[in-house]
Scaffold this active site. Structure first.
Site, short mmCIF file in Angstrom:
data_model
loop_
_atom_site.label_atom_id
_atom_site.label_comp_id
_atom_site.label_asym_id
_atom_site.label_seq_id
_atom_site.Cartn_x
_atom_site.Cartn_y
_atom_site.Cartn_z
N GLY A 32 50.70 6.69 -12.70
CA GLY A 32 50.54 6.16 -11.49
C GLY A 32 49.51 5.21 -11.37
O GLY A 32 48.68 5.04 -12.56
N GLU A 33 49.36 4.35 -10.24
CA GLU A 33 48.22 3.45 -9.90
C GLU A 33 47.19 3.86 -9.05
O GLU A 33 47.54 4.62 -8.18
CB GLU A 33 49.04 2.26 -9.52
CG GLU A 33 50.26 1.70 -10.34
CD GLU A 33 49.60 1.02 -11.50
OE1 GLU A 33 48.71 0.57 -11.82
OE2 GLU A 33 50.75 1.24 -12.66
N LYS A 66 38.19 10.17 -1.19
CA LYS A 66 37.23 9.67 -1.05
C LYS A 66 36.73 9.14 -2.43
O LYS A 66 36.78 9.51 -3.14
CB LYS A 66 36.08 10.81 -0.70
CG LYS A 66 34.68 10.19 -0.19
CD LYS A 66 33.74 11.00 -0.03
CE LYS A 66 32.30 10.50 0.17
NZ LYS A 66 31.13 11.51 0.47
N ASP A 113 40.42 20.04 -18.56
CA ASP A 113 40.64 18.65 -18.88
C ASP A 113 39.36 17.95 -18.53
O ASP A 113 39.57 16.69 -18.34
CB ASP A 113 41.82 18.07 -18.52
CG ASP A 113 42.03 16.78 -19.41
OD1 ASP A 113 41.88 16.53 -20.31
OD2 ASP A 113 43.21 15.82 -18.87
N LEU A 114 38.23 18.36 -18.51
CA LEU A 114 37.08 17.92 -18.04
C LEU A 114 36.43 17.01 -19.20
O LEU A 114 35.21 17.23 -19.53
CB LEU A 114 36.02 18.91 -17.76
CG LEU A 114 34.91 18.58 -16.93
CD1 LEU A 114 35.57 18.04 -15.53
CD2 LEU A 114 33.89 19.73 -16.71
N HIS A 115 37.02 15.97 -19.55
CA HIS A 115 36.62 14.71 -20.36
C HIS A 115 35.63 14.04 -19.38
O HIS A 115 35.97 13.77 -18.22
CB HIS A 115 37.42 13.86 -21.16
CG HIS A 115 38.77 13.46 -20.48
ND1 HIS A 115 38.45 12.35 -19.43
CD2 HIS A 115 40.02 13.63 -20.12
CE1 HIS A 115 39.68 11.87 -18.93
NE2 HIS A 115 40.57 12.87 -19.06
#
Length: 576
Positions: free
Chosen positions: A274-275, A387, A428-430
């Site tokens: 998505g965008e 936020k 997936d904490l890159h």
């Protein structure tokens, strides 16, 4: 006539036949002794190294980032005997001409069939591009033995330029799936004609209802931990999504997000699914809002991916909302997970003002996504209103290592709270999923197992985002992403990030429903490494920077000995 020779003369004549070198030296043909080669083909060793220059090869050898010095391989002199894999940094004979005779070799003609006709045509020759999967950057965790072994394996690969069976995908760090799509678009045109059909690639494929081919996506699964009373009851996932959106039906996209409701909107990013836009809401006290737009339930491929379904998007909505609520939890609390304001289900074409913002972004930064004008009136979207939490770690410039050291402590505590509250693993904490914003607060407060803890902010606040691959337990239901079939994730290389995926698979034994907080520790190891030699620093020559850099390096040595982020907290804060 008597042709009989004396014994000594006959012996001398026979010796000359066996070894003509003395006669050749007398005729000034050979000036020095020629050393016997250890290779059966002595011409390899004794041929002139200047016989064929690199620019005269019509088939360029693949580039490698490693050198013999970097690999710690001892050089054994200037001559080349047997082309041993221990001596060479790349394939020796990777060109269209024989290094022995300069003759054209069969099967190595260039794609445009240009003939080498002389030095006057050198400028017109174009090297043929190759599609070669090779390791680009080795992780900081790998030993010298594994480096040499990886090198050896690459040297043993076939000499043909195009390798359909690959051992790895060299991807950019960060959003790995987006990097994968980008790689495909960059390299698919370099495949030699006739090798693959236009719809084929190196990736596992899936067929949609329209017969189109797309990259397989991983499957989101929600598994009850306890047996439910009505096991045969089917869940209406659309109804569940609408419930979390507090809606009875989809809103019209152009009405829900009309241009009049958005102040200073702009597109700030994009992903495969998505965008991402940012705007300020009219007549609202809220800070800048990040708007993440995800197409769902459609049959059209988006960025070469199959759209997610209601069933697949529901767990991500649940995870986002539950983690956001932790900022007000009485037992385990943190504001380190992204604050989600609203979730909305909308339908219809992209609004014109958002299309204009997309095109502005495309003109400035060259978008890699499909143009959203492709969507029809029937298209459904999930819109997450979040936020704004700053820029990601890869783009952020730290003042010094002290600031980054305390940012690592924030990340550790955020994960620890998630573990205690929901058996949370990010997975997936890159550094693209760690956002950093400046703050005036001196302390960042947490609550872990009912105990108040705080960390010095050093002027920044950390927020963790993107739970696409995350695992969480909510209301006796485990939500996770089954990565066991996503082969590309585990063959990718190019950054320590891709080693972590393999480490997770080994830890979980490829059962992705399993709860193992060790995966959080593995990602903390990755973040720690990035803070040492990956991120940008403003002041690197100060004593303070060097002191805390040593602390980061010392923590790197022990971090993988912990079993969870909570264990890390116990070590750093004397927490029991």
């Amino acid at each position: 006539m008597d042709t009989t020779l004396p014994d000594d003369a006959w012996k001398d004549s026979f010796d000359r036949l066996l070894d003509p070198r003395p006669q050749l030296r007398e005729r000034n043909i050979i000036k020095k002794n020629v050393r016997a080669s250890f290779n059966i083909d002595s011409s390899v060793e004794n041929s002139s190294p200047n016989l064929l220059s690199f620019t005269e090869c019509s088939w360029q050898k693949p580039k490698t980032t490693d050198t013999a010095d970097e690999l710690g391989i001892k050089k054994r002199g200037n001559s080349i005997s047997t082309p041993s894999e221990k001596r060479l940094s790349s394939n020796l004979f990777h060109c269209a001409l024989s290094p022995i005779t300069g003759m054209k070799l069969d099967g190595l003609q260039s794609a445009d069939n240009h003939q080498l006709k002389g030095t006057e045509n050198k400028q017109q020759r174009r090297p043929v591009k190759q599609v070669v999967f090779e390791v680009n950057t080795l992780s900081p965790e790998k030993s010298s033995d594994s480096i040499v072994e990886n090198k050896r394996l690459r040297l043993m690969q076939p000499k043909n330029a195009f390798r359909q069976s690959r051992s790895s995908l060299v991807l950019q760090p960060g959003k790995w799936r987006k990097s994968l799509i980008s790689w495909r678009r960059t390299n698919i045109n370099e495949v030699p004609s006739g090798v693959l059909s236009p719809k084929q690639s190196f990736l596992p494929r899936a067929v949609t209802s329209e017969g189109l081919v797309a990259c397989r996506i991983t499957q989101r699964i929600s598994a009850p931990i306890r047996e439910i009373s009505e096991p045969d009851k089917k869940i209406n996932y659309e109804t569940e999504v609408l419930k979390y959106c507090a809606q009875s039906k989809p809103y019209k996209f152009g009405t829900a997000y009309a241009s009049g409701k958005m102040i200073d909107p702009c597109k700030i990013g994009e992903g495969v699914y998505g965008e991402v836009f940012k705007y300020a809401q009219k007549n609202s006290t809220k800070t800048d809002i990040v708007m993440k737009v995800l197409p769902i339930e459609g049959t059209a491929l988006v960025n070469e991916e199959i759209q997610k379904t209601f069933e697949q998007i529901l767990p991500e909505i649940i995870i986002s909302q539950e983690l956001s609520k932790l900022r007000t939890n009485q037992t385990n609390s943190t504001s380190g997970f992204v604050d989600i304001y609203n979730v909305c289900l909308v339908k219809g074409k992209y609004p014109k003002h958002l299309l204009s913002l997309w095109e502005e972004y495309d003109e400035e930064k060259e978008s890699e996504n499909d143009h959203p004008k492709m969507f029809t009136d029937d298209q459904l979207f999930i819109v997450l209103e979040l936020k704004f939490a700053g820029q990601d770690m890869s783009a952020f410039t730290f003042l010094n290592a002290e600031q980054s050291y305390f940012s690592l402590q924030q990340i550790i505590l955020i994960l620890a709270v998630g573990e205690e509250a929901f058996q949370f693993e990010h997975r997936d904490l890159h550094w693209g999923n760690i956002l950093i914003e400046k703050t005036d607060k001196k302390q960042i407060d947490f609550k872990l197992c009912g105990r108040d803890l705080s960390v010095a902010s050093k002027g920044i606040k950390i927020t963790i985002i993107d739970y696409t691959l995350s695992r969480i337990t909510v209301a006796d239901c485990c939500h996770y992403n089954d990565l066991s079939q996503d082969d590309d994730l585990f063959v990718a290389t190019g950054d320590y990030q891709y080693d972590i995926y393999r480490m997770m698979r080994d830890e979980l034994k490829n059962n992705w429903s399993t709860y193992s907080p060790k995966t959080n520790v593995q990602w903390l190891s990755y973040v720690n490494s990035k803070l040492i030699d990956g991120v940008n620093y403003k002041n690197v020559n100060t004593k303070l920077h060097k002191t805390y850099m040593q602390k980061l390096k010392a923590f790197k040595k022990i971090i993988l000995t912990f079993g969870s982020a909570v264990d890390c907290v116990r070590h750093l804060h004397s927490f029991k």
